[in-house]
Design a protein around this motif. Structure first.
Motif, PDB file in Angstrom:
ATOM      1  N   THR A   1       0.414 -13.160   6.713  1.00  0.00           N
ATOM      2  CA  THR A   1      -0.256 -12.543   5.571  1.00  0.00           C
ATOM      3  C   THR A   1       0.353 -11.192   5.215  1.00  0.00           C
ATOM      4  N   ARG A   2       1.434 -10.820   5.865  1.00  0.00           N
ATOM      5  CA  ARG A   2       2.093  -9.534   5.636  1.00  0.00           C
ATOM      6  C   ARG A   2       1.087  -8.394   5.762  1.00  0.00           C
ATOM      7  N   SER A   3       0.298  -8.455   6.837  1.00  0.00           N
ATOM      8  CA  SER A   3      -0.697  -7.425   7.098  1.00  0.00           C
ATOM      9  C   SER A   3      -0.271  -6.573   8.280  1.00  0.00           C
ATOM     10  N   LEU A   4      -0.811  -5.358   8.321  1.00  0.00           N
ATOM     11  CA  LEU A   4      -0.519  -4.427   9.401  1.00  0.00           C
ATOM     12  C   LEU A   4      -1.819  -4.123  10.130  1.00  0.00           C
ATOM     13  N   VAL A   5      -1.818  -4.302  11.446  1.00  0.00           N
ATOM     14  CA  VAL A   5      -2.962  -3.936  12.282  1.00  0.00           C
ATOM     15  C   VAL A   5      -2.732  -2.511  12.772  1.00  0.00           C
ATOM     16  N   ILE A   6      -3.711  -1.641  12.558  1.00  0.00           N
ATOM     17  CA  ILE A   6      -3.546  -0.212  12.816  1.00  0.00           C
ATOM     18  C   ILE A   6      -4.655   0.286  13.730  1.00  0.00           C
ATOM     19  N   LEU A   7      -4.289   1.082  14.751  1.00  0.00           N
ATOM     20  CA  LEU A   7      -5.254   1.755  15.609  1.00  0.00           C
ATOM     21  C   LEU A   7      -5.078   3.257  15.422  1.00  0.00           C
ATOM     22  N   THR A   8      -6.169   3.970  15.146  1.00  0.00           N
ATOM     23  CA  THR A   8      -6.112   5.417  15.003  1.00  0.00           C
ATOM     24  C   THR A   8      -6.995   6.077  16.060  1.00  0.00           C
ATOM     25  N   ASP A   9      -6.821   7.396  16.212  1.00  0.00           N
ATOM     26  CA  ASP A   9      -7.743   8.137  17.070  1.00  0.00           C
ATOM     27  C   ASP A   9      -8.970   8.533  16.263  1.00  0.00           C
ATOM     28  N   ASN A  10      -9.823   9.384  16.826  1.00  0.00           N
ATOM     29  CA  ASN A  10     -11.076   9.717  16.143  1.00  0.00           C
ATOM     30  C   ASN A  10     -10.893  10.718  15.011  1.00  0.00           C
ATOM     31  N   GLU A  11      -9.658  11.153  14.743  1.00  0.00           N
ATOM     32  CA  GLU A  11      -9.374  12.005  13.598  1.00  0.00           C
ATOM     33  C   GLU A  11      -8.592  11.264  12.519  1.00  0.00           C
ATOM     34  N   GLY A  12      -8.352   9.974  12.729  1.00  0.00           N
ATOM     35  CA  GLY A  12      -7.652   9.180  11.733  1.00  0.00           C
ATOM     36  C   GLY A  12      -6.145   9.206  11.847  1.00  0.00           C
ATOM     37  N   VAL A  13      -5.603   9.712  12.944  1.00  0.00           N
ATOM     38  CA  VAL A  13      -4.152   9.730  13.159  1.00  0.00           C
ATOM     39  C   VAL A  13      -3.737   8.396  13.770  1.00  0.00           C
ATOM     40  N   ILE A  14      -2.760   7.744  13.158  1.00  0.00           N
ATOM     41  CA  ILE A  14      -2.320   6.429  13.631  1.00  0.00           C
ATOM     42  C   ILE A  14      -1.635   6.555  14.986  1.00  0.00           C
ATOM     43  N   LEU A  15      -2.100   5.735  15.956  1.00  0.00           N
ATOM     44  CA  LEU A  15      -1.524   5.715  17.294  1.00  0.00           C
ATOM     45  C   LEU A  15      -0.632   4.505  17.515  1.00  0.00           C
TER      46      LEU A  15
ATOM     47  N   GLU B   1       7.504   3.317   0.398  1.00  0.00           N
ATOM     48  CA  GLU B   1       6.830   4.599   0.511  1.00  0.00           C
ATOM     49  C   GLU B   1       5.473   4.458   1.202  1.00  0.00           C
ATOM     50  N   ILE B   2       4.737   3.403   0.845  1.00  0.00           N
ATOM     51  CA  ILE B   2       3.455   3.166   1.497  1.00  0.00           C
ATOM     52  C   ILE B   2       3.676   2.822   2.963  1.00  0.00           C
ATOM     53  N   ARG B   3       4.673   1.983   3.242  1.00  0.00           N
ATOM     54  CA  ARG B   3       4.945   1.576   4.616  1.00  0.00           C
ATOM     55  C   ARG B   3       5.237   2.789   5.489  1.00  0.00           C
ATOM     56  N   ALA B   4       5.944   3.766   4.948  1.00  0.00           N
ATOM     57  CA  ALA B   4       6.282   4.959   5.718  1.00  0.00           C
ATOM     58  C   ALA B   4       5.044   5.757   6.104  1.00  0.00           C
ATOM     59  N   SER B   5       4.015   5.684   5.272  1.00  0.00           N
ATOM     60  CA  SER B   5       2.790   6.448   5.567  1.00  0.00           C
ATOM     61  C   SER B   5       1.862   5.699   6.508  1.00  0.00           C
ATOM     62  N   LEU B   6       2.258   4.506   6.962  1.00  0.00           N
ATOM     63  CA  LEU B   6       1.447   3.712   7.882  1.00  0.00           C
ATOM     64  C   LEU B   6       2.070   3.649   9.266  1.00  0.00           C
ATOM     65  N   LEU B   7       2.928   4.604   9.579  1.00  0.00           N
ATOM     66  CA  LEU B   7       3.577   4.657  10.882  1.00  0.00           C
ATOM     67  C   LEU B   7       2.783   5.543  11.832  1.00  0.00           C
ATOM     68  N   PRO B   8       2.961   5.358  13.157  1.00  0.00           N
ATOM     69  CA  PRO B   8       2.283   6.236  14.113  1.00  0.00           C
ATOM     70  C   PRO B   8       2.585   7.708  13.832  1.00  0.00           C
ATOM     71  N   GLY B   9       1.546   8.527  13.909  1.00  0.00           N
ATOM     72  CA  GLY B   9       1.668   9.947  13.629  1.00  0.00           C
ATOM     73  C   GLY B   9       1.130  10.340  12.271  1.00  0.00           C
ATOM     74  N   ALA B  10       0.941   9.371  11.365  1.00  0.00           N
ATOM     75  CA  ALA B  10       0.425   9.668  10.031  1.00  0.00           C
ATOM     76  C   ALA B  10      -1.098   9.789  10.080  1.00  0.00           C
ATOM     77  N   SER B  11      -1.625  10.751   9.340  1.00  0.00           N
ATOM     78  CA  SER B  11      -3.077  10.965   9.296  1.00  0.00           C
ATOM     79  C   SER B  11      -3.668  10.286   8.070  1.00  0.00           C
ATOM     80  N   TRP B  12      -4.808   9.594   8.268  1.00  0.00           N
ATOM     81  CA  TRP B  12      -5.526   8.939   7.176  1.00  0.00           C
ATOM     82  C   TRP B  12      -6.969   9.429   7.121  1.00  0.00           C
ATOM     83  N   SER B  13      -7.168  10.692   7.434  1.00  0.00           N
ATOM     84  CA  SER B  13      -8.492  11.277   7.281  1.00  0.00           C
ATOM     85  C   SER B  13      -8.805  11.396   5.794  1.00  0.00           C
ATOM     86  N   GLU B  14     -10.082  11.461   5.460  1.00  0.00           N
ATOM     87  CA  GLU B  14     -10.467  11.650   4.057  1.00  0.00           C
ATOM     88  C   GLU B  14      -9.890  12.934   3.489  1.00  0.00           C
ATOM     89  N   GLU B  15      -9.812  13.963   4.302  1.00  0.00           N
ATOM     90  CA  GLU B  15      -9.297  15.250   3.849  1.00  0.00           C
ATOM     91  C   GLU B  15      -7.862  15.128   3.375  1.00  0.00           C
TER      92      GLU B  15
END
Length: 635
Positions: free
Chosen positions: A84-98, A109-123
């Protein structure tokens, strides 16, 4: 007893938190309001919020326990949504991808922002599944323009928060894919995986002397839906999992044990000492009443050490114990393979297991190990295709301190040495680099291993099992696999049949339902027909994943077509346009319908018209077979 510990019978019967679409919509609306108050510009391109490599390393170390227990569930989830060309993502409790798994989305460009170390917090990202799930502490699905920032409108994301004991928020689990490829059941699958991670964390960290495993429906005890409460020696509640809190009607947004001590008698209508005496002596489930009179079913377990139950929540099916007898479910080709293995078992003959991806090679290997005299020693599995080439040598042979940059202090014992006395299973051995093939051959010849950076040889003694989905003879001819190693590992080669070739589909389904602790689950005739016609590119592993998902979506009821995922049904549609091999392969037959009819005719001849035997072979119900025979004028 306070009313908050007195749920109704209908409430406690629910196996999990309900998927409330209105609640999700309201949560997204609240998130948008937060973003507008903070002045987030929804039209601005997002500057990637990525932490440094050093900061990421620190977060990975801090969350090592989380990663350990999330890894197997992420792997299972990734398999469930494969293709399905999906990405399974685990983050810490601040939304940083682990950690991420899967192919991911198409846009670079979107793929680059889904790598470990990227933050997905609402802020940082505005309204999005990960950040909003963390703030709302709720499962969230955010589709396309529901994202606050226009930059993310091409995404479809579903995230579920993960809690440790006593409602401590530790992570989110997310699946993200392109908006043009939405998956109907994604959020339900992520919920199921997240709850498995929570259960693993709970049993690894929670402390107590006596564990009470409970549910109003006995078939849910031992599954991810069971409630678990841990008590100390005096009967004080020490920890309770989220499913247990939900069943008792306790608030899921706070630490329920921080305000007051909760005694066993506050919850259950039985003295603590009497329960200990009765519960620990019982070998079967027993009834247990709440203070309000509602009846549960329960079992008790003593704790051997903090966080370790004598009867823990069942492991994931891929870790379940197997036996050769259990695997012999009626397929002639598999029966022949089992018979061959039994003849050479314990004779120091290396076995090469052949079969397509997902055909059950590792499970078969574990069954061989369990049937051998080495059953009480380690079973060490190495996937030669999954490890990066730069790491596989260190993983296999081990290394001394300082053997290479980044090596652990005090070195590391390799998989070969770990298997000493037991079994070494080399999966996908056809993908082993040529340079390592020579070293492995030397180990097999000399019966000793030399760690990297060391001059000493360590004697080893193990049973060797190898597996591949490739034609090793062709790789030998192409110079991609050493011929001397090929003959060393190929003492006996056994072929596992692909699922579409097996004649025991119905029995196999029942075995999986037993493993999933859903023996009473039923499949509709339409679903059985779909299974019979499906090409099963993922074989038994795919069947197991499909059934596990369908059981959850059907909530204990009859599994219907709507409980099957879109990508699975898409494979069937492709099979109907491109002829596939059915359980009986006949020359000159191209149409799927004609193949199916030919398979029925041949099975009727093979079994002398025995309807039950034919139905079992073809994996369909007797009623369906009768209808098909009437259509063929064979009844």
């Amino acid at each position: 007893m306070p009313n908050k510990y007195s749920p109704s019978a209908s409430q406690i019967a629910q196996p999990g938190v309900r998927d409330d679409q209105r609640a999700i919509a309201e949560a997204i609306a609240r998130s948008w309001r937060r973003c507008m108050v903070k002045g987030v510009d929804e039209q601005a391109p997002v500057a990637d919020q990525i932490i440094t490599a050093q900061e990421l390393a620190q977060r990975l170390e801090k969350n090592r326990l989380l990663l350990t227990h999330a890894e197997p569930e992420m792997t299972t989830l990734s398999e469930q949504i494969a293709h399905t060309r999906s990405l399974v993502i685990l983050t810490d409790n601040e939304g940083v991808i682990l950690r991420t798994m899967g192919e991911g989305v198409d846009e670079n460009e979107i793929r680059a922002s889904l790598l470990p170390g990227a933050s997905w917090s609402e802020e940082h990202r505005g309204t999005n599944a990960i950040g909003t799930a963390l703030v709302e502490r709720l499962p969230i699905s955010v589709q396309g323009a529901e994202h606050f920032m226009a930059y993310h409108h091409s995404l479809s994301c579903s995230a579920v928060p993960i809690f440790a004991a006593n409602n401590h928020l530790v992570a989110t689990l997310d699946v993200s894919n392109d908006l043009n490829a939405p998956q109907q059941h994604t959020l339900a699958l992520v919920k199921m995986a997240a709850q498995m991670v929570e259960n693993r964390l709970f049993h690894a960290t929670a402390e107590g002397e006596i564990g009470v495993h409970f549910h109003v429906r006995p078939e849910f005890i031992g599954t991810l839906w069971e409630g678990v409460a841990l008590f100390d020696a005096q009967g004080r509640l020490q920890a309770i999992n989220r499913s247990g809190q939900f069943q008792f009607g306790l608030p899921l947004d706070q630490d329920v044990l921080s305000a007051r001590q909760v005694q066993f008698e506050d919850i259950f209508d039985e003295p603590w000492l009497a329960f200990k005496q009765r519960g620990l002596a019982a070998e079967v489930l027993f009834p247990l009443r709440l203070r309000n009179g509602a009846r549960l079913f329960a079992r008790a377990s003593s704790m051997q050490a903090p966080g370790l139950a004598r009867k823990p929540v069942r492991p994931a099916p891929r870790e379940s114990a197997a036996s050769l007898e259990l695997l012999d479910s009626g397929d002639p080709q598999l029966k022949s393979a089992i018979s061959q293995v039994k003849q050479v078992l314990n004779r120091d003959i290396p076995l090469l297991i052949l079969g397509e991806t997902g055909a059950g090679k590792e499970l078969f290997s574990r069954a061989i190990h369990d049937a051998s005299l080495r059953r009480d020693k380690p079973f060490i599995a190495v996937n030669c295709a999954a490890l990066p080439e730069g790491l596989i040598e260190a993983e296999l042979f081990g290394y001394e301190e300082g053997a290479y940059t980044g090596a652990r202090r005090k070195g590391n014992i390799g998989k070969i040495q770990q298997a000493d006395g037991g079994t070494l299973f080399l999966d996908e051995i056809g993908d082993m680099p040529l340079s390592l093939q020579a070293r492995l051959l030397r180990v097999l010849q000399e019966r000793s291993v030399t760690p990297l950076g060391s001059s000493r040889s360590i004697p080893v003694n193990f049973m060797l099992l190898s597996a591949t989905n490739q034609k090793l003879k062709d790789k030998v001819a192409a110079g991609e696999f050493r011929s001397d190693l090929y003959y060393r590992i190929n003492g006996l080669a056994v072929q596992l049949p692909a699922l579409r070739q097996r004649q025991d589909m119905a029995r196999l389904i029942q075995m999986i339902l037993q493993i999933e602790q859903a023996p009473q689950a039923a499949l509709s005739e339409e679903v059985m027909a779909v299974f019979a016609a499906h090409p099963w590119p993922g074989n038994v592993r795919q069947l197991h994943n499909v059934l596990r998902t369908a059981i959850a979506l059907a909530d204990g009821g009859v599994i219907e077509r709507q409980h099957l995922t879109h990508d699975f049904l898409d494979e069937l549609a492709s099979a109907e346009t491109e002829p596939q091999v059915l359980p009986v392969s006949l020359p000159g037959v191209s149409s799927l319908k004609v193949q199916s009819e030919a398979a029925i005719r041949q099975a009727m001849l093979q079994h002398g018209g025995n309807i039950s035997a034919v139905a079992r072979q073809l994996g369909m119900s007797r009623n369906t077979l009768y209808r098909r025979l009437q259509a063929l004028n064979l009844s």
